[in-house]
Design an enzyme around this catalytic site. Structure first.
Site, PDB file in Angstrom:
ATOM      1  N   ASP A 262      32.483 -13.362 -28.713  1.00  0.00           N
ATOM      2  CA  ASP A 262      31.429 -12.570 -28.091  1.00  0.00           C
ATOM      3  C   ASP A 262      31.150 -12.929 -26.636  1.00  0.00           C
ATOM      4  O   ASP A 262      30.223 -12.370 -26.032  1.00  0.00           O
ATOM      5  CB  ASP A 262      30.133 -12.698 -28.899  1.00  0.00           C
ATOM      6  CG  ASP A 262      30.212 -11.982 -30.229  1.00  0.00           C
ATOM      7  OD1 ASP A 262      30.712 -10.847 -30.257  1.00  0.00           O
ATOM      8  OD2 ASP A 262      29.777 -12.553 -31.246  1.00  0.00           O
TER       9      ASP A 262
ATOM     10  N   ASP B 188      35.258  -5.400 -33.035  1.00  0.00           N
ATOM     11  CA  ASP B 188      34.342  -5.651 -31.920  1.00  0.00           C
ATOM     12  C   ASP B 188      35.043  -6.402 -30.786  1.00  0.00           C
ATOM     13  O   ASP B 188      34.679  -6.264 -29.610  1.00  0.00           O
ATOM     14  CB  ASP B 188      33.145  -6.487 -32.378  1.00  0.00           C
ATOM     15  CG  ASP B 188      32.587  -6.103 -33.736  1.00  0.00           C
ATOM     16  OD1 ASP B 188      33.376  -5.734 -34.625  1.00  0.00           O
ATOM     17  OD2 ASP B 188      31.371  -6.210 -33.919  1.00  0.00           O
TER      18      ASP B 188
END
Length: 416
Positions: free
Chosen positions: A132, A193
């Protein structure tokens, strides 16, 4: 007399043609002409101001390490979380502030963006917790550098890109998305993602970083393209690979309805991610592929163009929506449309505007009820987390999409 009749006849013909022209113009008018992007951006600016006023305590003090994350159903104020390596959403609020500054030109907003952004600098000096880092740093420092050219911001991005690259496993060909979940999934896991975080690697490779970073991004995109999608171009949330051989083991879900379902936000990440990969490589394989991934998403949308959280939830039409997925896709489609001349590009642009039109109605905007931009996002349905909520990443991609549309309408490049 005959001449006068002819003149009257010609005038009548011209009047009819003019009227026909107006009708044709009206028929050709898309939702773009009915959607007022400036009004939507003004709304975002007001909501940003409201959020900032609430983040300041009675003495005007702000804890710049506490980032707005969500407003749950029934609440009217932000739940904030500490900016840590585990808080994957911490970069979105600084990003929202940078976008609002870009629109408003308000120097006070810029100062707030700088202060919230600086709370994430430690990530450039911290070993990677998971994939992330792109969300955390490129949404904050990336937008900050784009607007200010601050060399300190550039170095933070470059250092963090190097950190992100440590998750790449050459024997597999992708980044390990969740190191903490190798045992849970039974191998090297790569989640959809992760496609969004490739943008920071591409940027770093072009802006003074190691050129190898682009090779990592391409390898990751290629293997994801090969194994992360079903024959109908719907995507798994998680692809699991053998840690030693790199062989594909299985595709599963983590946040979707089922292993074989189309989780809305996962498909949205794919649309956005492969649009970026095409932009950075100009390899037509990616342009062809992203259209297939996009088309299966678009053809299954409900009438208002805002998806249910998972396209295959049997509870539809009583299932929760996911406004965040609509925001991600709207932003991506506005860029993708510029790479496709003719009807296909127009269709994608029109679809994006339909999404933004729905999102900008009372059905989805928070209005006075709370200081977020949007209602009705779904975070992690299987874990019963952030259901029918306002979530900060929905707001981030909403304002990004609005700014992209504004640039297009002004005849500017979609990427500011």
């Amino acid at each position: 007399m005959l001449r006068n009749k002819r003149i009257k006849s010609d005038m009548k013909t011209k009047t009819l043609l003019a009227a026909l022209g107006v009708c044709l113009l009206s028929a050709c008018t898309t939702t773009e002409n009915k959607f007022h992007v400036g009004e939507a951006l003004d709304y975002c600016n007001r909501q940003v101001e409201r959020t900032l006023s609430r983040l300041h305590d009675t003495n005007g003090v702000v804890d710049y390490t506490m980032m707005p994350r969500n407003i749950l159903n029934g609440q009217n104020d932000w739940n904030c979380r500490k900016a840590t390596k585990e808080e994957w959403c911490a970069g979105f609020w600084p990003g929202v502030l940078w976008y609002d500054y870009e629109y408003s030109g308000d120097k006070r907003i810029k100062e707030e963006a700088e202060k919230f952004t600086s709370s994430l600098e430690f990530l450039s000096r911290t070993p990677a917790f998971d994939h992330d880092l792109g969300f955390l740093i490129f949404c904050s420092y990336g937008n900050g550098y784009r607007l200010t050219q601050n060399p300190v911001y550039k170095q933070v991005i470059l250092d963090t890109a190097d950190t992100l690259a440590t998750l790449f496993k050459p024997q597999v060909g992708t980044m390990l998305s969740w190191p903490r979940n190798v045992e849970l999934f039974g191998g090297h896991n790569t989640i959809m993602d992760n496609m969004i975080n490739l943008e920071m690697l591409f940027w770093a490779a072009k802006n003074g970083g190691n050129p190898y970073l682009a090779d990592i991004a391409i390898s990751h995109a290629d293997k994801t393209m090969k194994y992360h999608f079903r024959p109908d171009y719907t995507s798994y949330h998680v692809a699991v690979y053998d840690t030693l051989t790199g062989d594909f083991i299985k595709g599963v879900t983590h946040q979707g309805y089922a292993d074989n379902s189309m989780w809305a936000r996962g498909q949205a990440w794919a649309v956005y991610g492969y649009t970026v990969v095409y932009r950075e490589t100009k390899d037509c394989r990616y342009l062809d592929f992203v259209q297939k991934v996009t088309d299966v998403y678009l053809k299954n949308l409900p009438e208002d163009y805002v998806p249910y959280w998972d396209f295959n939830d049997p509870a539809i039409p009583d299932a929760p929506r996911d406004a965040s997925a609509a925001c991600v896709v709207a932003s991506a489609l506005l860029e993708l449309s510029t790479y496709l001349p003719g009807d296909k590009g127009e269709r994608y642009r029109d679809a994006a505007i339909k999404m933004l039109t729905s999102l900008s109605t009372d059905n989805y905007q928070c209005g006075e009820a709370s200081p977020a931009f949007l209602l009705h996002s779904t975070g992690h349905r299987p874990a019963n987390s952030e259901i029918d909520a306002s979530i900060i990443y929905a707001d981030y991609y909403y304002i990004e999409a609005l700014l992209r549309l504004k640039r297009l309408q002004e005849g500017k490049p979609v990427i500011g």
